[in-house]
Design a protein around this motif. Structure first.
Motif, mmCIF file in Angstrom:
data_model
loop_
_atom_site.group_PDB
_atom_site.id
_atom_site.type_symbol
_atom_site.label_atom_id
_atom_site.label_comp_id
_atom_site.label_asym_id
_atom_site.label_seq_id
_atom_site.Cartn_x
_atom_site.Cartn_y
_atom_site.Cartn_z
ATOM 1 N N MET A 1 37.677 -10.440 97.856
ATOM 2 C CA MET A 1 38.578 -11.006 98.858
ATOM 3 C C MET A 1 39.492 -12.003 98.163
ATOM 4 O O MET A 1 39.058 -12.791 97.324
ATOM 5 C CB MET A 1 37.805 -11.696 99.977
ATOM 6 C CG MET A 1 36.806 -10.780 100.674
ATOM 7 S SD MET A 1 35.920 -11.603 101.994
ATOM 8 C CE MET A 1 37.176 -11.658 103.234
ATOM 9 N N THR B 1 44.871 -17.014 104.466
ATOM 10 C CA THR B 1 44.166 -15.788 104.836
ATOM 11 C C THR B 1 43.319 -15.267 103.683
ATOM 12 O O THR B 1 43.546 -15.604 102.515
ATOM 13 C CB THR B 1 45.161 -14.687 105.249
ATOM 14 O OG1 THR B 1 46.056 -14.414 104.163
ATOM 15 C CG2 THR B 1 45.958 -15.111 106.481
ATOM 16 N N THR C 1 41.671 -11.453 102.342
ATOM 17 C CA THR C 1 41.779 -10.013 102.525
ATOM 18 C C THR C 1 40.627 -9.313 101.836
ATOM 19 O O THR C 1 40.005 -9.851 100.910
ATOM 20 C CB THR C 1 43.103 -9.477 101.958
ATOM 21 O OG1 THR C 1 43.154 -9.779 100.551
ATOM 22 C CG2 THR C 1 44.288 -10.106 102.657
ATOM 23 N N GLU D 1 37.848 -5.508 102.326
ATOM 24 C CA GLU D 1 37.528 -4.253 103.004
ATOM 25 C C GLU D 1 36.247 -4.406 103.806
ATOM 26 O O GLU D 1 35.325 -5.114 103.403
ATOM 27 C CB GLU D 1 37.356 -3.121 101.979
ATOM 28 C CG GLU D 1 38.635 -2.722 101.282
ATOM 29 C CD GLU D 1 38.426 -1.555 100.332
ATOM 30 O OE1 GLU D 1 37.258 -1.305 99.943
ATOM 31 O OE2 GLU D 1 39.417 -0.894 99.982
ATOM 32 N N SER E 1 40.960 -1.739 105.242
ATOM 33 C CA SER E 1 41.474 -2.976 104.657
ATOM 34 C C SER E 1 41.719 -3.975 105.775
ATOM 35 O O SER E 1 42.299 -3.627 106.817
ATOM 36 C CB SER E 1 42.775 -2.706 103.894
ATOM 37 O OG SER E 1 42.549 -1.822 102.816
ATOM 38 N N VAL E 2 41.287 -5.223 105.574
ATOM 39 C CA VAL E 2 41.366 -6.218 106.645
ATOM 40 C C VAL E 2 41.910 -7.534 106.103
ATOM 41 O O VAL E 2 41.938 -7.762 104.891
ATOM 42 C CB VAL E 2 39.981 -6.454 107.284
ATOM 43 C CG1 VAL E 2 39.488 -5.208 108.001
ATOM 44 C CG2 VAL E 2 38.974 -6.903 106.227
ATOM 45 N N GLU E 3 42.343 -8.371 107.021
ATOM 46 C CA GLU E 3 42.821 -9.718 106.691
ATOM 47 C C GLU E 3 42.359 -10.675 107.771
ATOM 48 O O GLU E 3 42.559 -10.439 108.966
ATOM 49 C CB GLU E 3 44.347 -9.730 106.577
ATOM 50 C CG GLU E 3 44.925 -11.050 106.122
ATOM 51 C CD GLU E 3 46.406 -10.962 105.823
ATOM 52 O OE1 GLU E 3 46.994 -11.987 105.437
ATOM 53 O OE2 GLU E 3 46.987 -9.865 105.967
#
Length: 289
Positions: free
Chosen positions: A66, A127, A129, A131, A140-142
């Motif tokens: 991340m 933020t 980021t 997975e 994929s996420v944030e």
């Protein structure tokens, strides 16, 4: 949206949002900028405003790699944002109406605050980021980085109404109350309640919520208190319902790098320190006193 730059006078290109009343009533010596939230269509004869530099990145293991990214802010000038959202204009209009009853006025102030904080936090929140596994596959996420300290400082009384929904937008924030009154004769601020910590954690980001930026005495006193506790100008976002040139001028001269988000900019302040046309005493109208 287009943008316009202020040095001593305001020069707006054809098609840009007009702050005509502001242009007529004040002379700004410090580099003060009035812009909207989108700068991608600025005309070529205006200097593009860039609030980015090489991001600082670090890594932390949370089920996957991340990355934490901090978006930098302008260091050498104060920026004033007037988001061109129709709901912001709507709630400002409700607040202006002298016939608006106190409960509806306070609700309008809270809704306006929700929108302004949402707009102000768009490019300001740290933020992370990575997975995650969804029911159907890897995505994929944030997320907002919960490790970064964030605070809301409403200035009593009316700041309570404008900041009412802050926790619903930014649930990880801490709220520190600050009470500042203004002498009706001298217009000088007096601090009667201070719940700020002795020192803010390193890297803190602070939303200062003050509905009326009129003469500037109250907001300048508030920002000075934050700076005494380790907060730099570019770590502060000021949220206001209505702003006027005297307050913006003081902030611009004293706190380069500060960002202000306001619902509207009015042209002037009268001899009693009230914004004209403004919306009256925001505290009295919010609480029916």
């Amino acid at each position: 949206m287009a943008s316009c730059r202020i040095n001593s006078t305001l020069r707006c290109p054809s098609g840009a949002p007009r702050f005509s009343s502001t242009c007529r009533h004040h002379n700004l010596r410090a580099p003060l900028l009035f812009i909207n939230t989108t700068l991608s269509t600025s005309p070529p004869n205006l200097e593009r405003i860039s609030c980015s530099s090489a991001p600082r990145r670090s890594s932390v293991a949370v089920r996957a790699h991340m990355a934490t990214e901090k978006k930098s802010t302008s260091q050498d000038r104060m920026l004033v944002f007037v988001p061109p959202h129709p709901l912001i204009k709507h709630w400002v209009s409700v607040l202006r109406n002298e016939q608006t009853p106190s409960p509806i006025f306070r609700n309008a102030m809270a809704e306006l605050g929700r929108l302004l904080i949402y707009e102000a936090s768009r490019d300001w929140l740290p933020t992370v980021t990575g997975e995650i596994q969804s029911p159907m596959g890897v995505a994929s996420v944030e997320f907002i980085d919960p490790r970064e300290p964030m605070s809301v400082v409403p200035i009593l009384r009316a700041g309570l109404a404008l900041a009412e929904h802050a926790s619903s937008i930014l649930p990880a924030t801490k709220t520190y109350h600050l009470g500042i009154s203004r002498d009706e004769e001298t217009l000088q601020p007096t601090i009667y309640l201070n719940k700020l910590p002795d020192k803010f954690p390193e890297g803190s980001r602070v939303f200062v919520v003050d509905p009326m930026l009129a003469t500037g005495g109250t907001i300048v006193a508030a920002v000075n208190l934050l700076k005494e506790r380790g907060i730099d100008n570019n770590q502060i976002l000021v949220i206001s319902a209505v702003a006027a040139p005297p307050a913006l001028q003081k902030l611009s001269e004293k706190f380069p790098g500060l960002h202000v988000y306001t619902g509207i900019i009015d042209p002037t302040v009268n001899e009693k320190g009230f914004i004209i046309p403004g919306l009256g005493d925001a505290g009295d109208r919010s609480f029916g006193t």
